[in-house]
Design a protein around this motif. Structure first.
Motif, PDB file in Angstrom:
ATOM      1  N   ASP A 194     -27.653  59.843 -63.570  1.00 43.66           N
ATOM      2  CA  ASP A 194     -27.862  59.126 -64.833  1.00 43.66           C
ATOM      3  C   ASP A 194     -27.926  60.088 -66.009  1.00 43.66           C
ATOM      4  O   ASP A 194     -27.419  59.784 -67.103  1.00 43.66           O
ATOM      5  CB  ASP A 194     -29.138  58.297 -64.775  1.00 43.66           C
ATOM      6  N   GLU A 195     -28.566  61.230 -65.823  1.00 45.39           N
ATOM      7  CA  GLU A 195     -28.653  62.213 -66.905  1.00 45.39           C
ATOM      8  C   GLU A 195     -27.279  62.787 -67.234  1.00 45.39           C
ATOM      9  O   GLU A 195     -26.924  62.953 -68.409  1.00 45.39           O
ATOM     10  CB  GLU A 195     -29.626  63.328 -66.515  1.00 45.39           C
ATOM     11  N   ALA A 196     -26.495  63.064 -66.210  1.00 44.44           N
ATOM     12  CA  ALA A 196     -25.151  63.583 -66.452  1.00 44.44           C
ATOM     13  C   ALA A 196     -24.310  62.579 -67.226  1.00 44.44           C
ATOM     14  O   ALA A 196     -23.513  62.944 -68.099  1.00 44.44           O
ATOM     15  CB  ALA A 196     -24.477  63.928 -65.126  1.00 44.44           C
ATOM     16  N   ALA A 197     -24.504  61.289 -66.931  1.00 44.25           N
ATOM     17  CA  ALA A 197     -23.725  60.241 -67.600  1.00 44.25           C
ATOM     18  C   ALA A 197     -24.040  60.126 -69.083  1.00 44.25           C
ATOM     19  O   ALA A 197     -23.284  59.476 -69.821  1.00 44.25           O
ATOM     20  CB  ALA A 197     -23.969  58.902 -66.913  1.00 44.25           C
ATOM     21  N   LEU A 198     -25.106  60.744 -69.537  1.00 45.86           N
ATOM     22  CA  LEU A 198     -25.438  60.729 -70.968  1.00 45.86           C
ATOM     23  C   LEU A 198     -24.337  61.358 -71.802  1.00 45.86           C
ATOM     24  O   LEU A 198     -24.078  60.929 -72.930  1.00 45.86           O
ATOM     25  CB  LEU A 198     -26.740  61.486 -71.222  1.00 45.86           C
ATOM     26  N   ILE A 200     -21.184  63.042 -70.273  1.00 48.40           N
ATOM     27  CA  ILE A 200     -19.869  63.274 -69.660  1.00 48.40           C
ATOM     28  C   ILE A 200     -19.247  61.932 -69.323  1.00 48.40           C
ATOM     29  O   ILE A 200     -19.949  60.947 -69.073  1.00 48.40           O
ATOM     30  CB  ILE A 200     -19.951  64.162 -68.395  1.00 48.40           C
ATOM     31  N   ASP A 201     -17.920  61.888 -69.298  1.00 44.64           N
ATOM     32  CA  ASP A 201     -17.192  60.660 -68.995  1.00 44.64           C
ATOM     33  C   ASP A 201     -16.659  60.639 -67.572  1.00 44.64           C
ATOM     34  O   ASP A 201     -16.194  59.611 -67.099  1.00 44.64           O
ATOM     35  CB  ASP A 201     -16.015  60.496 -69.973  1.00 44.64           C
ATOM     36  N   ASP A 202     -16.709  61.767 -66.907  1.00 46.49           N
ATOM     37  CA  ASP A 202     -16.150  61.888 -65.558  1.00 46.49           C
ATOM     38  C   ASP A 202     -16.936  61.032 -64.568  1.00 46.49           C
ATOM     39  O   ASP A 202     -18.164  60.969 -64.613  1.00 46.49           O
ATOM     40  CB  ASP A 202     -16.195  63.360 -65.126  1.00 46.49           C
ATOM     41  N   ASP A 203     -16.217  60.359 -63.664  1.00 42.01           N
ATOM     42  CA  ASP A 203     -16.889  59.545 -62.641  1.00 42.01           C
ATOM     43  C   ASP A 203     -17.685  60.400 -61.662  1.00 42.01           C
ATOM     44  O   ASP A 203     -18.653  59.936 -61.069  1.00 42.01           O
ATOM     45  CB  ASP A 203     -15.861  58.708 -61.867  1.00 42.01           C
ATOM     46  N   ASP A 204     -17.249  61.633 -61.467  1.00 43.81           N
ATOM     47  CA  ASP A 204     -17.949  62.562 -60.577  1.00 43.81           C
ATOM     48  C   ASP A 204     -18.807  63.486 -61.434  1.00 43.81           C
ATOM     49  O   ASP A 204     -18.274  64.318 -62.169  1.00 43.81           O
ATOM     50  CB  ASP A 204     -16.946  63.377 -59.780  1.00 43.81           C
ATOM     51  N   PRO A 205     -20.153  63.344 -61.377  1.00 40.57           N
ATOM     52  CA  PRO A 205     -20.998  64.189 -62.229  1.00 40.57           C
ATOM     53  C   PRO A 205     -20.829  65.678 -61.963  1.00 40.57           C
ATOM     54  O   PRO A 205     -20.946  66.490 -62.874  1.00 40.57           O
ATOM     55  CB  PRO A 205     -22.420  63.724 -61.911  1.00 40.57           C
ATOM     56  N   LEU A 206     -20.526  66.046 -60.701  1.00 42.11           N
ATOM     57  CA  LEU A 206     -20.311  67.468 -60.400  1.00 42.11           C
ATOM     58  C   LEU A 206     -19.116  68.011 -61.182  1.00 42.11           C
ATOM     59  O   LEU A 206     -19.193  69.060 -61.818  1.00 42.11           O
ATOM     60  CB  LEU A 206     -20.071  67.663 -58.907  1.00 42.11           C
ATOM     61  N   ASP A 207     -18.010  67.278 -61.122  1.00 43.09           N
ATOM     62  CA  ASP A 207     -16.817  67.733 -61.825  1.00 43.09           C
ATOM     63  C   ASP A 207     -17.047  67.742 -63.332  1.00 43.09           C
ATOM     64  O   ASP A 207     -16.673  68.689 -64.031  1.00 43.09           O
ATOM     65  CB  ASP A 207     -15.634  66.819 -61.495  1.00 43.09           C
ATOM     66  N   GLY A 208     -17.672  66.681 -63.837  1.00 45.45           N
ATOM     67  CA  GLY A 208     -17.889  66.584 -65.269  1.00 45.45           C
ATOM     68  C   GLY A 208     -18.774  67.687 -65.807  1.00 45.45           C
ATOM     69  O   GLY A 208     -18.485  68.282 -66.856  1.00 45.45           O
ATOM     70  N   LEU A 209     -19.838  68.004 -65.105  1.00 46.05           N
ATOM     71  CA  LEU A 209     -20.740  69.066 -65.542  1.00 46.05           C
ATOM     72  C   LEU A 209     -20.081  70.433 -65.386  1.00 46.05           C
ATOM     73  O   LEU A 209     -20.218  71.307 -66.247  1.00 46.05           O
ATOM     74  CB  LEU A 209     -22.043  69.012 -64.745  1.00 46.05           C
ATOM     75  N   LYS A 220     -29.292  66.319 -58.648  1.00 45.76           N
ATOM     76  CA  LYS A 220     -30.443  65.841 -57.878  1.00 45.76           C
ATOM     77  C   LYS A 220     -30.379  64.312 -57.801  1.00 45.76           C
ATOM     78  O   LYS A 220     -30.267  63.654 -58.821  1.00 45.76           O
ATOM     79  CB  LYS A 220     -31.749  66.257 -58.566  1.00 45.76           C
ATOM     80  N   ASP A 221     -30.494  63.782 -56.591  1.00 39.52           N
ATOM     81  CA  ASP A 221     -30.334  62.333 -56.439  1.00 39.52           C
ATOM     82  C   ASP A 221     -31.427  61.727 -55.578  1.00 39.52           C
ATOM     83  O   ASP A 221     -31.182  60.852 -54.746  1.00 39.52           O
ATOM     84  CB  ASP A 221     -28.952  62.027 -55.867  1.00 39.52           C
TER      85      ASP A 221
END
Length: 308
Positions: A194-198, A200-209, A220-221
């Motif tokens: 959820d924090e990454a989605a603030l 980044i637009d990427d569906d995969d938070p790892l790739d987006g970050l 962390k999940d």
């Protein structure tokens, strides 16, 4: 082993002892809480030298904070301030929902400023750790975070950022560009999906970050464990099954475990395993930092014998 350097606001914590509406609570515990000091305490208990910097009021709570942090083995650089020490009031409305109220606007901790930073300490650290909480507190706190990050980067000190978004401190609209900017300057970043989605637009938070620049990205999940991309390699570690007593502070404990092992020179797989174990241990006892384990206690958890 070099040391962890971190800074931010640590507050007094009033916590209802029972589960239910605050108005029906009849006893309370008084302790301390703060994302950065939690990480410093967790790392110190695992044997990593740690220094914490912050402003505290000239009051009993300020003295309590300094004493507790030092008693945990952390070097506390506590700056006395004429303002009051901030306070958090917390109760568990139900077994599934924790409610928090902050009393921190204008507090001593919110008055941290770039001139407070000990440049020599920063330049000599093994890791600088900051969070997304501190930039939300005031303009001077935000400036202090970015000044510390740039000082560390110039000295070749790895920068660790825990996004740690707090909706009660600022809106998603306000937070997103600041947190994104902070992550682009990091070597290590921790975030929930959820924090990454603030920002980044990427569906995969790892790739987006990872696209923002950090070489070590850890998502962390909670009960699902974590996934990470470290030096281009993907890792996934499942959560450990434990009885949850108090879920607050698990994220800080996770970060403490990872950074303690990183400072000790452990490989990524071991860092992540330790992070998962420390986070799991933290939720088995009440309090933000009181139950963080040492190495012996951590071994008991991973060996199947949880000591509470």
């Amino acid at each position: 082993m070099t040391y962890l350097f971190t800074f931010g606001e640590t507050m007094g914590l009033v916590a209802a002892d029972s589960i239910g509406p605050l108005g029906y609570a009849r006893s309370f515990s008084y302790g301390i809480c703060g994302a950065e000091s939690n990480v410093a305490i967790g790392a110190a208990r695992l044997g990593a030298p740690a220094t914490w910097l912050g402003r505290v009021g000239r009051d009993a709570t300020g003295s309590l904070i300094t004493g507790r942090i030092e008693a945990a083995g952390v070097r506390a650089l506590a700056i006395s301030d004429d303002a009051f020490t901030g306070l958090m009031v917390r109760h568990r409305r139900s077994a599934e929902f924790t409610h928090v109220d902050y009393h921190r606007q204008g507090s001593a901790g919110s008055r941290l400023m770039p001139a407070d930073l000990p440049v020599a300490e920063l330049r000599g650290a093994g890791v600088l750790h900051v969070t997304g909480v501190t930039p939300a507190l005031s303009e001077s706190c935000r400036a202090t975070v970015f000044q510390a990050v740039e000082t560390a980067r110039a000295a070749g000190v790895p920068v660790s950022v825990d996004v740690n978004y707090r909706g009660k401190l600022w809106s998603r609209f306000e937070a997103a560009p600041v947190l994104r900017d902070l992550v682009t300057r990091a070597d290590i970043v921790f975030a929930s999906p959820d924090e990454a989605a603030l920002f980044i637009d990427d569906d995969d938070p790892l790739d987006g970050l990872a696209k923002l620049g950090p070489a070590e990205v850890i998502v962390k999940d909670g009960g699902r464990g974590c996934v990470a991309r470290i030096a281009g390699r993907r890792h996934a570690v499942a959560a450990l099954p434990v009885t949850v007593v108090d879920p607050v502070g698990a994220g800080d404990a996770f970060v403490a475990g990872y950074l303690a092992d990183r400072l000790a020179g452990e490989p990524p797989e071991q860092r992540l395993a330790t992070a998962i174990a420390v986070g799991a241990f933290a939720v088995t006892v009440p309090g933000d930092c009181e139950g963080l384990p040492d190495r012996t206690e951590l071994a008991a958890l991973t060996g199947g014998d949880v000591r509470r």
